[in-house]
Design a protein around this motif. Structure first.
Motif, mmCIF file in Angstrom:
data_model
loop_
_atom_site.group_PDB
_atom_site.id
_atom_site.type_symbol
_atom_site.label_atom_id
_atom_site.label_comp_id
_atom_site.label_asym_id
_atom_site.label_seq_id
_atom_site.Cartn_x
_atom_site.Cartn_y
_atom_site.Cartn_z
ATOM 1 N N ASN A 140 -43.007 -43.033 64.617
ATOM 2 C CA ASN A 140 -43.253 -41.599 64.707
ATOM 3 C C ASN A 140 -44.354 -41.191 63.746
ATOM 4 O OD1 ASN A 140 -41.199 -41.560 66.542
ATOM 5 N ND2 ASN A 140 -39.644 -40.868 65.084
ATOM 6 N N VAL A 141 -45.124 -40.209 64.180
ATOM 7 C CA VAL A 141 -46.237 -39.724 63.364
ATOM 8 C C VAL A 141 -45.852 -38.405 62.686
ATOM 9 C CG1 VAL A 141 -48.003 -40.923 64.706
ATOM 10 C CG2 VAL A 141 -47.274 -38.640 65.426
ATOM 11 N N ASP A 142 -44.557 -38.045 62.810
ATOM 12 C CA ASP A 142 -44.099 -36.816 62.135
ATOM 13 C C ASP A 142 -43.616 -37.168 60.730
ATOM 14 O OD1 ASP A 142 -41.196 -37.078 64.227
ATOM 15 O OD2 ASP A 142 -41.210 -37.452 62.073
ATOM 16 N N ASP A 143 -43.248 -36.112 59.959
ATOM 17 C CA ASP A 143 -42.818 -36.347 58.562
ATOM 18 C C ASP A 143 -41.347 -35.954 58.394
ATOM 19 O OD1 ASP A 143 -44.184 -33.303 56.992
ATOM 20 O OD2 ASP A 143 -43.056 -33.612 58.854
ATOM 21 N N LEU A 144 -40.574 -36.020 59.474
ATOM 22 C CA LEU A 144 -39.179 -35.561 59.397
ATOM 23 C C LEU A 144 -38.289 -36.496 58.569
ATOM 24 C CD1 LEU A 144 -38.744 -34.143 63.020
ATOM 25 C CD2 LEU A 144 -39.186 -32.890 60.906
ATOM 26 N N HIS A 145 -38.546 -37.809 58.588
ATOM 27 C CA HIS A 145 -37.776 -38.698 57.699
ATOM 28 C C HIS A 145 -37.995 -38.274 56.240
ATOM 29 C CE1 HIS A 145 -36.200 -41.728 60.431
ATOM 30 N NE2 HIS A 145 -37.390 -41.994 60.927
ATOM 31 N N GLU A 146 -39.243 -38.065 55.883
ATOM 32 C CA GLU A 146 -39.557 -37.697 54.490
ATOM 33 C C GLU A 146 -38.946 -36.351 54.136
ATOM 34 O OE1 GLU A 146 -43.056 -40.362 55.779
ATOM 35 O OE2 GLU A 146 -41.710 -38.931 56.738
ATOM 36 N N ARG A 147 -39.014 -35.402 55.065
ATOM 37 C CA ARG A 147 -38.477 -34.067 54.770
ATOM 38 C C ARG A 147 -36.954 -34.082 54.703
ATOM 39 N NH1 ARG A 147 -41.450 -30.720 59.153
ATOM 40 N NH2 ARG A 147 -39.837 -29.180 58.682
ATOM 41 N N ALA A 148 -36.314 -35.145 55.231
ATOM 42 C CA ALA A 148 -34.852 -35.284 55.080
ATOM 43 C C ALA A 148 -34.522 -35.996 53.768
ATOM 44 C CB ALA A 148 -34.288 -36.081 56.258
ATOM 45 N N GLY A 149 -35.546 -36.423 53.023
ATOM 46 C CA GLY A 149 -35.317 -37.057 51.722
ATOM 47 C C GLY A 149 -35.368 -38.565 51.750
ATOM 48 N N ALA A 150 -35.822 -39.147 52.872
ATOM 49 C CA ALA A 150 -35.882 -40.618 52.942
ATOM 50 C C ALA A 150 -37.276 -41.110 52.556
ATOM 51 C CB ALA A 150 -35.544 -41.096 54.355
ATOM 52 N N ARG A 151 -37.344 -42.299 51.958
ATOM 53 C CA ARG A 151 -38.626 -42.984 51.765
ATOM 54 C C ARG A 151 -38.915 -43.757 53.048
ATOM 55 N NH1 ARG A 151 -35.674 -44.657 47.823
ATOM 56 N NH2 ARG A 151 -35.552 -46.790 48.619
ATOM 57 N N VAL A 152 -40.160 -43.676 53.506
ATOM 58 C CA VAL A 152 -40.557 -44.422 54.713
ATOM 59 C C VAL A 152 -41.419 -45.591 54.271
ATOM 60 C CG1 VAL A 152 -41.935 -44.321 56.833
ATOM 61 C CG2 VAL A 152 -40.368 -42.458 56.277
ATOM 62 N N ALA A 200 -42.826 -26.523 62.391
ATOM 63 C CA ALA A 200 -41.819 -25.513 62.766
ATOM 64 C C ALA A 200 -40.460 -26.147 63.039
ATOM 65 C CB ALA A 200 -42.307 -24.763 64.015
ATOM 66 N N CYS A 201 -40.371 -27.493 63.035
ATOM 67 C CA CYS A 201 -39.103 -28.171 63.305
ATOM 68 C C CYS A 201 -38.457 -28.602 61.983
ATOM 69 C CB CYS A 201 -39.334 -29.432 64.144
ATOM 70 S SG CYS A 201 -39.924 -29.080 65.787
ATOM 71 N N GLU A 202 -37.172 -28.910 62.065
ATOM 72 C CA GLU A 202 -36.417 -29.365 60.881
ATOM 73 C C GLU A 202 -35.869 -30.773 61.136
ATOM 74 O OE1 GLU A 202 -37.404 -26.364 58.701
ATOM 75 O OE2 GLU A 202 -36.025 -27.899 57.939
ATOM 76 N N PRO A 203 -35.697 -31.580 60.077
ATOM 77 C CA PRO A 203 -35.012 -32.862 60.259
ATOM 78 C C PRO A 203 -33.613 -32.625 60.837
ATOM 79 C CG PRO A 203 -35.943 -32.683 58.034
ATOM 80 C CD PRO A 203 -36.080 -31.335 58.672
ATOM 81 N N ASN A 204 -33.091 -33.610 61.592
ATOM 82 C CA ASN A 204 -31.750 -33.430 62.161
ATOM 83 C C ASN A 204 -30.726 -34.278 61.407
ATOM 84 O OD1 ASN A 204 -31.571 -36.121 63.471
ATOM 85 N ND2 ASN A 204 -33.262 -35.359 64.743
ATOM 86 N N ALA A 205 -29.473 -34.209 61.848
ATOM 87 C CA ALA A 205 -28.382 -34.912 61.144
ATOM 88 C C ALA A 205 -28.619 -36.419 61.117
ATOM 89 C CB ALA A 205 -27.043 -34.597 61.823
ATOM 90 N N GLY A 206 -29.364 -36.924 62.081
ATOM 91 C CA GLY A 206 -29.673 -38.361 62.087
ATOM 92 C C GLY A 206 -30.613 -38.721 60.942
ATOM 93 N N HIS A 207 -31.669 -37.902 60.767
ATOM 94 C CA HIS A 207 -32.592 -38.129 59.637
ATOM 95 C C HIS A 207 -31.822 -38.054 58.309
ATOM 96 C CE1 HIS A 207 -35.602 -36.420 62.631
ATOM 97 N NE2 HIS A 207 -36.253 -37.478 62.219
ATOM 98 N N ARG A 208 -30.913 -37.069 58.226
ATOM 99 C CA ARG A 208 -30.195 -36.872 56.954
ATOM 100 C C ARG A 208 -29.226 -38.019 56.690
ATOM 101 N NH1 ARG A 208 -30.345 -31.542 58.889
ATOM 102 N NH2 ARG A 208 -28.179 -31.590 59.606
#
Ligand code: BV8
Ligand code: ZN
Length: 279
Positions: free
Chosen positions: A124-136, A87-95
């Motif tokens: 982090n165990v979330d997927d917010l980096h990936e959902r911002a378009g970054a490779r982890v 239910a959360c979105e990546p933030n400007a930092g992730h982007r």
């Protein structure tokens, strides 16, 4: 509203120095912790647990002992966290990190840069980096979205689904929310699934850990964003860079265990500082 730098109360000289490091880095590594996702609305480990879970301590629940003692409670906690992340979105930092990674990918091979690349290593165990378009490169503490059998270790698909609206409510709902039994293993007769995260007291997965160490040892800049730098062995990664004379920059509104050792410290939040650094 105003330049993110001044309103974030950052020291302009430090920001300039770090911007120069960012502009010249060919092999930066960014190590992120729960503070990276705080501005996406995800409570950090330190924040008091919210709502249903406020009476539980993450340090106690994130253990194999807790899972053995009460699989349904621990499974429900991870299911609740996974649904919250959905239910959360990546933030400007992730982007901003994803944009920096794309910029270095584009620069790769040109201007004689041997192999330009930005590596994200996250606790982090979330997927917010990936959902911002970054490779982890490495989730050193695993992922909420990977599960495996607690008995035969077989990986298993399980989608926690999205947060159901009628969540909090009566004690009955609370009881219902807390009592999801982990699904049975599709492979072995008496196994059940467990969250694909690293619990306290468990070894970190060898692959991600080795990739993280290798990236830090090859880095020409390390950013440490949103972690209290308390949990080992992840907290030792930036020290490898410092020992090799590689600059380490901390981005965190609070001081941490690492603060006395870093090259530069930017006392601000991820979603405000990273866009100001990466432009
Ligand atoms: C291991 C996945 C053993 C699960 C996690 C005594 C001394 C030293 C070490 C130990 C010890 N006793 C035990 C240990 C080892 C233990 C450890 O380090 N314990 C700590 C508590 C002392 N480590 C382990 O158990 C590890 N395994 O050691 O194996 C072994 C050894 C050999 C052979 C066999 C076995 C496993 C550790 C992994 C645990 N799993 N997560 C889950 O998610 O449920 S840890 C979890 O907490 C996170 O992943 C993270 O790593 C850690 C701390 O969280 P942070 O990310 O730092 O977040 P935190 O909330 O703490 O801080 C947030 C920060 O963000 C703050 O600084 C805040 O100021 C900042 N912030 C807030 N808002 C923002 C922000 N920053 C930027 N922007 C914002 N907006
Ligand atoms: Zn199994």
């Amino acid at each position: 509203p105003g330049d993110p730098v001044s309103s974030a109360g950052l020291d302009a000289a430090t920001l300039d120095a770090v911007r120069t490091l960012v502009d010249h880095a060919q092999r930066p590594v960014v190590l992120t912790g729960a503070g990276m996702s705080a501005e996406s609305g995800v409570p950090t480990f330190r924040d008091a647990q919210t709502g249903l879970w406020e009476r539980f301590s993450p340090q106690e629940l994130a253990t194999e002992e807790a899972f053995r003692a009460d699989p349904a409670l621990v499974w429900s906690w991870y299911r609740w966290r996974a649904r919250m992340i959905r239910a959360c979105e990546p933030n400007a930092g992730h982007r901003a990190l994803a944009a920096w990674q794309r910029r270095l990918d584009a620069a790769d091979g040109t201007a004689g840069s041997a192999e330009a690349s930005l590596h994200v290593v996250t606790q982090n165990v979330d997927d917010l980096h990936e959902r911002a378009g970054a490779r982890v490169l490495a989730h050193v503490h695993g992922s909420l979205f990977e599960h495996r059998c607690a008995v035969c270790d077989a990986p298993a698909e399980h989608d926690p689904g999205v947060a159901d609206e009628g969540a909090a409510g009566s004690e009955a709902d609370l009881a219902a929310m807390l009592r999801h039994e982990p699904p049975a293993c599709p492979r072995c007769p008496d196994g059940t699934l467990r969250p694909g995260v690293v619990w306290f007291g468990e070894m970190l997965p060898a692959g991600p850990w080795e990739r993280a160490v290798d990236a830090v040892e090859r880095a020409d800049l390390v950013l440490v964003v949103g972690t209290s730098s308390f949990v080992q062995p992840a907290a030792s990664l930036p020290l490898l860079a410092l020992e090799a004379g590689v600059p380490v920059v901390e981005v965190n509104p609070e001081r941490t265990e690492l603060s006395p050792h870093v090259t530069h410290r930017l006392a601000g939040t991820a979603a405000r500082v990273l866009p100001a650094l990466i432009g």
